[in-house]
Design an enzyme around this catalytic site. Structure first.
Site, PDB file in Angstrom:
ATOM      1  N   HIS A  77      85.192  53.452  48.997  1.00  0.00           N
ATOM      2  CA  HIS A  77      86.017  54.447  48.308  1.00  0.00           C
ATOM      3  C   HIS A  77      87.477  54.349  48.749  1.00  0.00           C
ATOM      4  O   HIS A  77      87.798  53.687  49.742  1.00  0.00           O
ATOM      5  CB  HIS A  77      85.500  55.854  48.609  1.00  0.00           C
ATOM      6  CG  HIS A  77      85.689  56.247  50.054  1.00  0.00           C
ATOM      7  ND1 HIS A  77      84.798  55.893  51.046  1.00  0.00           N
ATOM      8  CD2 HIS A  77      86.688  56.929  50.677  1.00  0.00           C
ATOM      9  CE1 HIS A  77      85.223  56.357  52.207  1.00  0.00           C
ATOM     10  NE2 HIS A  77      86.374  56.992  52.017  1.00  0.00           N
TER      11      HIS A  77
ATOM     12  N   HIS B 187      93.902  52.385  50.042  1.00  0.00           N
ATOM     13  CA  HIS B 187      93.088  51.209  50.328  1.00  0.00           C
ATOM     14  C   HIS B 187      91.604  51.570  50.327  1.00  0.00           C
ATOM     15  O   HIS B 187      91.240  52.738  50.482  1.00  0.00           O
ATOM     16  CB  HIS B 187      93.470  50.618  51.682  1.00  0.00           C
ATOM     17  CG  HIS B 187      93.263  51.571  52.830  1.00  0.00           C
ATOM     18  ND1 HIS B 187      94.195  52.514  53.191  1.00  0.00           N
ATOM     19  CD2 HIS B 187      92.217  51.738  53.680  1.00  0.00           C
ATOM     20  CE1 HIS B 187      93.756  53.216  54.211  1.00  0.00           C
ATOM     21  NE2 HIS B 187      92.540  52.767  54.534  1.00  0.00           N
TER      22      HIS B 187
END
Length: 250
Positions: free
Chosen positions: A107, A196
């Site tokens: 995620h 990220h």
């Protein structure tokens, strides 16, 4: 006997009857004691955070009843597209003695992990639904591999960094969610976030050792067409303790 005497006698009689009634009610309301000899009972306050159960990871704040660890994030829609890249990256680090672990639940975070009180869960999730439903769907892409450590320097991560166009949409989500966090006096996200998706992690601070391989890692990424494809993001997820919520974009 005087009228006053009759009154006193009546009062004593009433008190006696009332007391007898209480005793009778108590006797009738008694229930048999349940047999719990075959039931394993775990005291509610005996939670033990054992790092051995999760590869040595440590909690960033203590477990307290009524406090719910909360994270809002964008879940990777297709984790299978990352698997081949993951195997190739792990091969690069075979010379590093420290064990690396694949990240679960791939995620991109849009909040820090914050602590929410149990009684605020309903209103908090309702607020998230209201602000997220007005954000349009978008395409998520990655362009480089980066190395990160957590704030406590207890873990190091190799991650896919979101590209410039994706960042614009992610910043809009963060702005909206930050407004909700402020309403609940919770910490907002980083001022200059680096969006990220972590895919591998190590215990401890190994950032310098891993950065020595960064050019090789980005060469591998450039060859992975599956990872360079765009992922359509249609919802935002929220983890509240052991509860999961999904909020659909417009």
């Amino acid at each position: 006997m005087s009228g006053l005497s009759y009154l006193c006698d009546y009062g004593d009689s009433e008190e006696s009857e009332t007391e007898e009634s209480r005793i009778t009610v108590k006797e009738k309301s008694k229930l048999p004691v349940p047999n719990l000899t075959k039931v394993t009972v775990c005291p509610p306050d005996s939670y033990c955070d054992d790092p051995r159960q999760h590869h040595g990871r440590l909690r960033t704040f203590p477990h307290i009843r009524g406090n719910w660890a909360t994270l809002v994030y964008i879940k990777c829609p297709d984790e299978s597209a990352i698997l081949d890249l993951l195997c190739k990256i792990k091969f690069v680090f075979k010379t590093i003695d420290e064990t690396c672990y694949p990240c679960d639940n791939l995620h991109i975070s849009v909040t820090k992990t914050v602590v929410l009180k149990y009684h605020l869960i309903t209103s908090f999730t309702t607020s998230l639904q209201e602000i997220i439903s007005g954000i349009e769907t978008f395409e998520l892409g990655f362009d480089t591999i980066e190395v990160y450590t957590n704030e406590e320097k207890t873990r190091t991560f190799v991650a896919l960094k979101a590209d410039h166009l994706s960042r614009k949409f992610l910043l809009r989500i963060v702005e909206k969610v930050d407004n909700v966090l402020e309403d609940y006096n919770l910490p907002t996200f980083y001022k200059e976030p680096s969006f990220h998706m972590s895919i591998l992690w190590w215990k401890g601070d190994l950032k310098d050792a891993i950065l020595k391989h960064i050019d090789e890692l980005n060469t591998i990424l450039a060859q992975e067409k599956e990872v360079y494809k765009k992922f359509c993001i249609q919802k935002v997820d929220c983890k509240l303790g052991n509860k999961y919520y999904q909020f659909h974009l417009d």
